[in-house]
Scaffold this active site. Structure first.
Site, short mmCIF file in Angstrom:
data_model
loop_
_atom_site.label_atom_id
_atom_site.label_comp_id
_atom_site.label_asym_id
_atom_site.label_seq_id
_atom_site.Cartn_x
_atom_site.Cartn_y
_atom_site.Cartn_z
N ASP A 141 -8.52 8.38 -54.92
CA ASP A 141 -9.54 9.00 -55.83
C ASP A 141 -10.81 8.70 -55.38
O ASP A 141 -11.55 8.33 -56.13
CB ASP A 141 -9.16 8.06 -57.14
CG ASP A 141 -9.99 9.09 -58.23
OD1 ASP A 141 -10.16 8.44 -59.32
OD2 ASP A 141 -10.12 10.26 -57.93
N LYS A 144 -13.40 12.51 -51.02
CA LYS A 144 -12.33 13.50 -50.72
C LYS A 144 -12.16 13.78 -49.16
O LYS A 144 -10.73 14.02 -49.03
CB LYS A 144 -12.71 14.87 -51.50
CG LYS A 144 -13.18 14.50 -52.93
CD LYS A 144 -12.25 13.54 -53.83
CE LYS A 144 -12.61 13.08 -54.96
NZ LYS A 144 -12.00 11.81 -55.55
N ASP A 169 -5.80 12.43 -56.40
CA ASP A 169 -6.54 13.04 -57.49
C ASP A 169 -7.56 14.32 -56.88
O ASP A 169 -7.78 14.13 -55.80
CB ASP A 169 -7.76 12.20 -58.45
CG ASP A 169 -8.18 12.53 -59.49
OD1 ASP A 169 -9.09 12.38 -59.89
OD2 ASP A 169 -7.47 13.60 -60.18
N ASN A 170 -7.95 15.31 -57.51
CA ASN A 170 -8.93 16.02 -57.23
C ASN A 170 -8.46 17.05 -55.78
O ASN A 170 -9.36 17.35 -55.31
CB ASN A 170 -10.13 15.43 -56.98
CG ASN A 170 -10.64 14.44 -57.91
OD1 ASN A 170 -10.72 13.37 -57.51
ND2 ASN A 170 -10.93 14.84 -59.16
N GLU A 199 -11.02 16.39 -65.32
CA GLU A 199 -11.16 15.58 -66.47
C GLU A 199 -12.14 16.10 -67.48
O GLU A 199 -13.30 16.61 -66.75
CB GLU A 199 -11.58 14.11 -66.22
CG GLU A 199 -12.68 14.18 -64.91
CD GLU A 199 -12.10 14.10 -63.63
OE1 GLU A 199 -11.11 14.51 -63.19
OE2 GLU A 199 -12.73 13.34 -62.80
O1 LIG Z 1 -16.23 11.88 -55.85
C1 LIG Z 1 -15.20 11.65 -56.84
N1 LIG Z 1 -14.81 10.40 -56.58
C2 LIG Z 1 -15.22 9.49 -55.45
C3 LIG Z 1 -16.40 8.61 -55.72
C4 LIG Z 1 -16.86 7.90 -54.71
O2 LIG Z 1 -16.14 7.14 -54.24
C5 LIG Z 1 -16.44 6.31 -52.98
N2 LIG Z 1 -15.56 5.34 -52.90
C6 LIG Z 1 -14.67 4.53 -53.82
C7 LIG Z 1 -13.92 3.64 -52.99
C8 LIG Z 1 -14.22 3.83 -51.66
C9 LIG Z 1 -13.81 3.06 -50.28
N3 LIG Z 1 -14.17 3.56 -49.11
C10 LIG Z 1 -14.99 4.55 -49.08
C11 LIG Z 1 -15.47 5.32 -50.33
C12 LIG Z 1 -15.17 4.93 -51.61
C13 LIG Z 1 -15.13 12.51 -57.82
C14 LIG Z 1 -15.81 13.47 -58.31
C15 LIG Z 1 -15.61 14.58 -59.19
C16 LIG Z 1 -16.34 15.47 -59.55
C17 LIG Z 1 -15.68 16.71 -59.88
C18 LIG Z 1 -16.60 17.81 -60.19
C19 LIG Z 1 -18.06 17.92 -60.26
F1 LIG Z 1 -18.76 18.81 -60.46
C20 LIG Z 1 -18.44 16.45 -59.81
C21 LIG Z 1 -17.66 15.35 -59.39
C22 LIG Z 1 -14.14 14.33 -60.05
C23 LIG Z 1 -13.46 13.27 -59.56
O3 LIG Z 1 -12.30 13.04 -60.45
C24 LIG Z 1 -13.64 12.22 -58.47
O4 LIG Z 1 -12.91 11.29 -58.06
MG LIG Z 2 -11.05 11.81 -59.26
#
Ligand SMILES: O=C(NCCCOCn1ccc2cnccc21)c1cc(-c2ccc(F)cc2)cc(O)c1O
Ligand SMILES: [Mg+2]
Length: 214
Positions: A141, A144, A169-170, A199
């Site tokens: 999650d 992406k 997810d996603n 969500e």
């Molecule tokens: O971007 C999303 N999640 C990621 C966060 C950064 O994560 C960075 N991150 C966290 C540990 C980690 C470890 N290593 C590298 C990067 C690392 C994410 C985005 C959306 C979304 C859907 C529609 C929209 F219009 C805008 C956003 C929905 C979701 O459910 C998501 O999960």
């Molecule tokens: Mg997500």
């Protein structure tokens, strides 16, 4: 000074959830994000699918990539058997600060280890630094475009065993096209798509469950 969205989510938990009651923490975040402001938690609809996969796998070791405010961390950990462990990686220190407080409010500190840093750096250290053999369940999650390289990295590091389950997810929104193509075409994975919605919205999204065949 202006609060951040994660800080407001923590406030909603502290005002509306009961200390030591993980499900009330999950409910408080969903109510806040559905009624006040959207946030990128896996949410209640996809969360039910997550719950069913966690219950089916009944994992002793879980890796979560992407903690954010700890919503799915708490949701998963609340379903784990005694002595099971969940390691969750978060890249953003501000998110980590909030997630630690949400996890504490739920009373799940003993089951959860939150590690700050990048998956590409931390995955190769899992065995030596965190005493992990293999993961029974991985919840993807985070960024992406990291789902595919990190899955290959976990394979290379011997962190997946025959039967390990990846739940992503996603896979539709924002989307993970290269990852989907890989797990659906590789003979070493058995994949299944769970159609749902982004969500707190009516936009299509879904979870992809992929079993590593060894
Ligand atoms: O971007 C999303 N999640 C990621 C966060 C950064 O994560 C960075 N991150 C966290 C540990 C980690 C470890 N290593 C590298 C990067 C690392 C994410 C985005 C959306 C979304 C859907 C529609 C929209 F219009 C805008 C956003 C929905 C979701 O459910 C998501 O999960
Ligand atoms: Mg997500």
């Amino acid at each position: 000074t202006q609060s951040t969205r994660p800080q407001r989510i923590l406030g909603a938990v502290q005002q509306n959830a009961t200390r030591g009651d993980p499900r009330s923490v999950v409910r408080a975040i969903d109510q806040y994000c559905r009624n006040q402001e959207w946030a990128m938690n896996v949410g209640d609809e996809k969360g039910c699918i997550l719950d069913s996969v966690v219950s089916e796998v009944n994992p002793a070791t879980v890796l979560e990539l992407g903690t954010y405010c700890g919503y799915s961390t708490v949701r998963i950990a609340s379903l784990l058997p005694p002595h099971a462990k969940l390691i969750t990686l978060e890249f953003n220190p501000e998110f980590a600060v909030i997630a630690r407080q949400v996890i504490a409010w739920a009373g799940l500190e003993d089951k959860i280890q939150l590690v700050e840093g990048a998956s590409g750096d931390l995955i190769p250290k899992m065995k030596e630094q965190f005493g992990v053999e293999t993961f029974d369940l991985v919840f993807l999650d985070h960024w992406k475009d990291r789902y595919l390289p990190d899955t290959k990295l976990m394979e290379e590091c011997g962190l997946l065993r025959k039967g390990s389950v990846l739940l992503a997810d996603n896979v539709i929104c924002p989307g993970t096209p290269e990852y989907l193509e890989f797990v659906r075409s590789s003979p070493r994975y058995e994949s299944q798509y769970f159609k749902s919605h982004l969500e707190y919205t009516k936009v299509e999204d879904g979870l992809e469950k992929s079993v590593f065949l060894g």
